[in-house]
Design an enzyme around this catalytic site. Structure first.
Site, short mmCIF file in Angstrom:
data_model
loop_
_atom_site.label_atom_id
_atom_site.label_comp_id
_atom_site.label_asym_id
_atom_site.label_seq_id
_atom_site.Cartn_x
_atom_site.Cartn_y
_atom_site.Cartn_z
N LYS A 17 37.22 41.61 57.77
CA LYS A 17 37.74 41.53 56.40
C LYS A 17 36.90 42.40 55.48
CE LYS A 17 38.92 37.92 52.97
NZ LYS A 17 38.80 36.49 52.64
N SER A 69 43.24 34.39 51.48
CA SER A 69 43.05 35.78 51.16
C SER A 69 42.81 36.68 52.38
CB SER A 69 41.87 35.93 50.20
OG SER A 69 40.67 35.52 50.82
N SER A 82 40.83 30.42 52.98
CA SER A 82 41.26 31.80 53.19
C SER A 82 41.33 32.30 54.62
CB SER A 82 40.38 32.75 52.38
OG SER A 82 40.88 32.86 51.09
N1 GLN Z 1 43.25 30.74 47.91
C1 GLN Z 1 42.03 30.21 47.35
C2 GLN Z 1 41.71 30.94 46.08
O1 GLN Z 1 42.55 31.60 45.60
C3 GLN Z 1 40.94 30.30 48.37
C4 GLN Z 1 40.45 31.68 48.54
C5 GLN Z 1 39.39 31.79 49.60
O2 GLN Z 1 39.21 30.92 50.43
N2 GLN Z 1 38.66 32.88 49.55
O3 GLN Z 1 40.65 30.84 45.54
#
Ligand code: GLN
Length: 485
Positions: free
Chosen positions: A79, A154, A178
């Site tokens: 990532k 994400s 994420s």
């Molecule tokens: N979707 C969550 C957010 O928008 C978690 C994101 C993540 O785990 N990096 O913050």
């Protein structure tokens, strides 16, 4: 050697070890797959073809597969939130569009030491803020099961790349879900480790008390192998745990008799799609058939986790992202203006709308006069959520829930409504709040799209989660389905 990209990590390792393929052939197979499907999937920010071939050649020449780790010669996508020495690391943000780190994250370093082959950097929501990978400043990623839909986020680039066969496995980061939510939406496995188990050194910070790096793989065995490689103490991360790392592969036995599993009813509420509830309930019944004691339970504080997260995570992000000032590194604009003008311009142009929203929310929650009402209160609620989970783990070895309340949603469906986007993480956030491990395992399909089952356990219970996940997938077999891109 077209089929190579479709193998699991363990299968690919066996193929290399038996001499049925070389690391170079395996890398080429993934790179050709990337060429073929990337225009439709968009899982990468950067493809590192030359580096991959060079690393693969080294593995072949030095016979690293035979003597080394099972990761030797295996193509991985990282990532784009993890620093990779000499390879552009953008966080899918204009702010870091040209940033080439002078060092690699510890987790990446550990993979390199084991002969990993980097095929590229994974697309993501900007600075890991989002649940659909639509917040990437470059392009959205599409779900290999249905390219009109998002892969989740994400770490959507990692989930889509693994599901589409563009790499054998990926590393993602998980602050509120994420790696697990995109894994669920793309029909793969992801394991968020106990907070502190994997070093955060070189992981570009979003919310430091929640962030963890974890493997995204085609099955549970692969997750066990990758976790073993990346876990362990690191003096460069002050929150790193100094504990012995077990051989997670020893939990791949299929033996789960007598384990006690709770099904918290709050996770099966009205917001959860019927098809998701059905798939997860069927999976729990299957575990019961294997001798697991399954019992319904209740975690009444669950409903507060989302609100609490959206105070704590933005607060930490507003502090962490203060470093992007246009002076030290990254985007720099506003030449000729004074320092404040230049900073305003850099941050105004460099950050996308969701990142700005989070910074503003966080700065507000931390500001004098509001700190007690928001930030402090959220920290107190966080303690309640953690205690409630601790308490549950006195009765249960693990908790089983859906990973995501819905299957993959359409591109654009939630991107203009932040609150509906935030709902995607309702099942995954509690594990980050409590710092406990959680795995997502494919558990069927609803409307033709993959559903994920989440298994959470107390701190350092990764062996139990791997044991349950593996026993389940061996019998259920959903992990063997591959998306036809
Ligand atoms: N979707 C969550 C957010 O928008 C978690 C994101 C993540 O785990 N990096 O913050």
């Amino acid at each position: 050697m077209d089929y190579l990209y479709g193998l699991t990590l363990l299968e690919a390792h066996d193929a290399l070890r038996r001499g049925e393929a070389s690391a170079v052939e395996l890398a080429k197979s993934c790179l050709e797959r990337i060429d073929r499907v990337e225009p439709r999937v968009g899982a990468f920010v950067t493809v590192t073809g030359e580096l991959a071939l060079e690393q693969a050649r080294r593995v072949d020449e030095h016979g690293l597969v035979v003597e080394g780790s099972p990761l030797a010669g295996i193509p991985v996508q990282i990532k784009d939130v993890m620093c990779t020495e000499g390879v552009r690391t953008t966080c899918s943000s204009r702010m870091l569009e040209g940033f080439v780190p002078p060092y690699s994250a510890t987790a990446v370093e550990r993979l390199y030491e084991r002969g990993a082959v980097l095929v590229g950097k994974g697309n993501m929501d900007e600075f890991a803020m989002g649940s659909s990978t639509e917040n990437s400043a470059f392009h959205p990623t599409r779900n290999p099961w249905d390219t009109e839909r998002t892969p989740g986020g994400s770490s959507g680039g990692g989930a889509a790349a693994v599901a589409a066969g563009e790499c054998i496995y990926a590393l993602g980061s998980d602050t509120g879900g994420s790696i697990r939510q995109p894994a669920a939406l793309c029909g793969i496995v992801a394991l968020k480790p106990t907070y502190g188990l994997v070093s955060r050194y070189g992981l570009i910070a979003f919310a430091s008390s929640l962030d963890q790096i974890g493997p995204m793989t085609k099955d549970v065995s692969d997750a066990a192998l990758v976790l073993k490689a990346i876990a362990g103490h690191d003096f460069r991360d002050s929150t790193s745990l100094n504990v012995e790392i077990p051989d997670y592969a020893r939990s791949l036995t299929g033996e789960v008799k007598g384990l006690r599993v709770g099904l918290p009813r709050e996770y099966f509420g009205d917001g959860t799609e019927p098809g998701v509830k059905e798939a997860v309930s069927t999976a729990a019944a299957l575990l019961e058939g294997l001798g697991v004691e399954v019992e319904e339970t209740s975690l009444p504080h669950t409903g507060y986790a989302l609100a609490c997260y959206h105070i704590i995570a933005p607060s930490e992000c507003s502090a962490n992202l203060a470093r992007y000032d246009g002076v030290k590194f990254g985007l720099s604009m506003g030449e000729g203006r004074d320092i404040w003008g230049a900073m305003e311009m850099t941050r105004g142009e460099g950050f996308g709308p969701e990142v700005k929203r989070r910074i503003m929310l966080g700065a507000y929650a931390l500001s004098s006069g509001y700190y007690d009402a928001y930030y402090l209160k959220a920290q107190r609620v966080r303690t309640l959520i953690r205690r409630e989970l601790d308490d549950a783990f006195r009765r249960f070895d693990a908790l089983v829930t859906p990973t995501s309340p819905t299957v993959a949603f359409r591109l654009g469906e939630r991107s203009h409504d932040p609150l509906s986007m935030y709902q995607s993480d309702i099942c995954t956030i509690p594990a980050n709040m409590a710092g406990i491990p959680a795995i997502s395992v494919p558990c069927g399909f609803s409307e033709g799209l993959p559903v994920g089952m989440q298994i959470m356990g107390p701190a350092l219970s990764e062996p139990t989660l791997i044991r349950l996940g593996y026993a389940y997938e061996q019998v259920a077999g959903w992990h063997r389905r591959r998306a036809e891109v």
